[in-house]
Design a protein around this motif. Structure first.
Motif, PDB file in Angstrom:
ATOM      1  N   ARG A 150       0.872  -1.268   0.067  1.00 42.45           N
ATOM      2  CA  ARG A 150      -0.105   0.171   0.019  1.00 42.45           C
ATOM      3  C   ARG A 150       0.989   1.133  -0.049  1.00 42.45           C
ATOM      4  N   LEU A 151       0.744   2.258  -0.975  1.00 40.62           N
ATOM      5  CA  LEU A 151       1.225   3.505  -1.051  1.00 40.62           C
ATOM      6  C   LEU A 151       0.308   4.688  -1.062  1.00 40.62           C
ATOM      7  N   THR A 152       0.162   5.501  -0.266  1.00 37.76           N
ATOM      8  CA  THR A 152      -1.049   6.521  -0.070  1.00 37.76           C
ATOM      9  C   THR A 152      -0.266   7.935   0.110  1.00 37.76           C
ATOM     10  N   ALA A 153      -1.116   9.050  -0.619  1.00 40.29           N
ATOM     11  CA  ALA A 153      -0.854  10.267  -0.263  1.00 40.29           C
ATOM     12  C   ALA A 153      -2.079  10.854   0.626  1.00 40.29           C
ATOM     13  N   ASP A 154      -1.717  11.393   1.800  1.00 42.13           N
ATOM     14  CA  ASP A 154      -2.856  11.950   2.578  1.00 42.13           C
ATOM     15  C   ASP A 154      -2.836  13.386   2.572  1.00 42.13           C
ATOM     16  N   ILE A 155      -3.974  14.083   2.486  1.00 40.05           N
ATOM     17  CA  ILE A 155      -3.942  15.575   2.576  1.00 40.05           C
ATOM     18  C   ILE A 155      -5.059  16.062   3.423  1.00 40.05           C
ATOM     19  N   SER A 156      -4.558  16.896   4.561  1.00 44.53           N
ATOM     20  CA  SER A 156      -5.715  17.250   5.366  1.00 44.53           C
ATOM     21  C   SER A 156      -5.694  18.758   5.597  1.00 44.53           C
TER      22      SER A 156
END
Length: 419
Positions: A96-102
């Motif tokens: 799993r590879l993720t980019a999180d924007i908050s």
């Protein structure tokens, strides 16, 4: 014409190095410009600006990249078989590879309040430096007026030397006529030499004080540097406007801001988030292949643990406010006491100066009579010298009282904060 030009060239340096008389206010300003603490004020401002800038960036979208590779001993499997349908089991190795924007939507005003507190902190540090810089004025005033007092003493020493020399000439004439003894002349000469020693000591002390003053303003002052006597009028308003008062007020504001922060920290927070990723499996857990995926939404959080200590924290803030208030009241009481003492000192010195003028007028008339008596051989050189010294003491007393009056007037302004 050629000789005239040559003389002008020789005279030009003398005009170019002429000393400008120093004023007390000008010395204050120059000393402040060169004092190391002034550079520290700039550092305080830079620190505050950087801290506030960092807090401002806390409102920008927060981005993080995350990756994970794992191996499981067991995976979810469907134990039911369907005719004509084959369900492949999931792989035990998963990726799993993720980019999180908050993006923060609502923080209850926490970030804004933290910026305000940072500005208040910077203001307090800056005002503390102002308090220290204000103390510099007192030290400069003492040195400056000390030099003026020596100048007055030097002038009086010159007058005393002139009076003694007048007596020496009179006695010398009497010795030539055989009407006086050499011992009287020697007594006057010894006193003249003693006055010369006093002038040497005063000039040496003056050079030392000028060196100290030069260090404050970062200039080399010549021995003949002229200082202008400050003209200080009586204050009509003696209200306290010292920088310490501003410092106490800013400390009160900071405590109020910290108290407000207690409630803000206990407010709920909301933020929008978006997650985009690629991995195996994706969001469809039954599909055993690498797939892109995305999730978006709103997060809400509210920590209630802070309410346990909020009331006690507010009480502590209230105690801190009372402490600062008491410190301010104590400072004002002590300062007003000093103002009253200086006002009484000024009144006393004015009366003494008026009395000094009368004493000097009497001493001058007595000395003049003694000079005439010495010339006529009625009194001795020692008698004349006694009257000359008495006038000298009276003039020295007047000079002392005048400088003390200026000092008291300057102290009143410094104590009240009106300098």
């Amino acid at each position: 014409m050629r000789y005239l030009t040559k003389w002008l060239i020789l005279l030009l340096p003398a005009f170019s190095v002429a000393q400008t008389p120093l004023q007390l206010e000008a010395v204050y300003e120059k000393a402040r410009e060169h004092y190391p603490l002034l550079q520290q004020k700039k550092l305080v401002q830079q620190t505050a600006a950087l801290s506030i800038e960092n807090l401002t960036k806390g409102m920008l979208p927060q981005i993080s990249i995350n990756g994970q590779a794992s191996y499981q001993s067991e995976v979810t499997a469907i134990a039911i078989s369907f005719p004509g349908v084959t369900i492949n089991p999931l792989s035990k190795d998963q990726y799993r590879l993720t980019a999180d924007i908050s993006q923060l939507i609502y923080d209850g005003g926490l970030n804004k309040q933290q910026q305000a507190l940072q500005e208040l902190n910077a203001g307090i540090e800056d005002q503390k430096l102002e308090v220290e810089l204000y103390k510099l004025r007192e030290r400069i005033t003492q040195v400056f007026l000390g030099i003026l007092y020596i100048d007055a003493q030097l002038k009086q020493a010159d007058l005393l030397a002139a009076d003694i020399e007048t007596g020496m000439r009179k006695v010398e004439a009497q010795i030539a006529n055989g009407t006086a003894f050499k011992s009287g002349y020697n007594a006057l000469k010894a006193e003249r030499l003693k006055t010369g020693q006093r002038i040497i000591e005063l000039k040496a002390t003056r050079r030392g004080l000028l060196s100290v003053l030069g260090l404050f303003i970062q200039e080399t002052l010549a021995d003949d540097q002229v200082l202008l006597q400050p003209v200080l009028t009586t204050l009509s308003d003696t209200s306290i406007t010292r920088p310490e008062i501003t410092l106490f007020q800013q400390q009160q504001k900071l405590i109020k801001g910290q108290s407000a922060l207690i409630d803000i920290r206990n407010k709920p927070r909301a933020s929008a988030f978006l997650q985009a990723g690629y991995g195996r499996p994706g969001l469809n857990m039954l599909k055993n292949s690498f797939e892109p995926f995305g999730i978006g939404g709103i997060r809400f959080s509210w920590s209630l643990g802070g309410w346990y200590t909020a009331s006690k924290e507010k009480k502590l803030a209230g105690i801190q406010q009372q402490t600062v208030q008491l410190q301010q009241e104590t400072f004002l009481l002590q300062t007003r006491t000093q103002v009253t003492q200086q006002e009484a000192e000024i009144s006393k010195l004015k009366e003494l100066i008026a009395s000094d003028d009368e004493i000097i007028a009497l001493r001058v008339s007595v000395k003049q009579a003694a000079a005439a008596q010495l010339e006529n051989g009625v009194i001795t050189a020692s008698d004349y010298l006694r009257e000359v010294n008495a006038e000298d003491q009276a003039r020295q007393q007047l000079n002392t009282h005048k400088i003390q009056l200026i000092q008291a007037q300057a102290n009143l302004r410094l104590i009240a904060g009106h300098s």
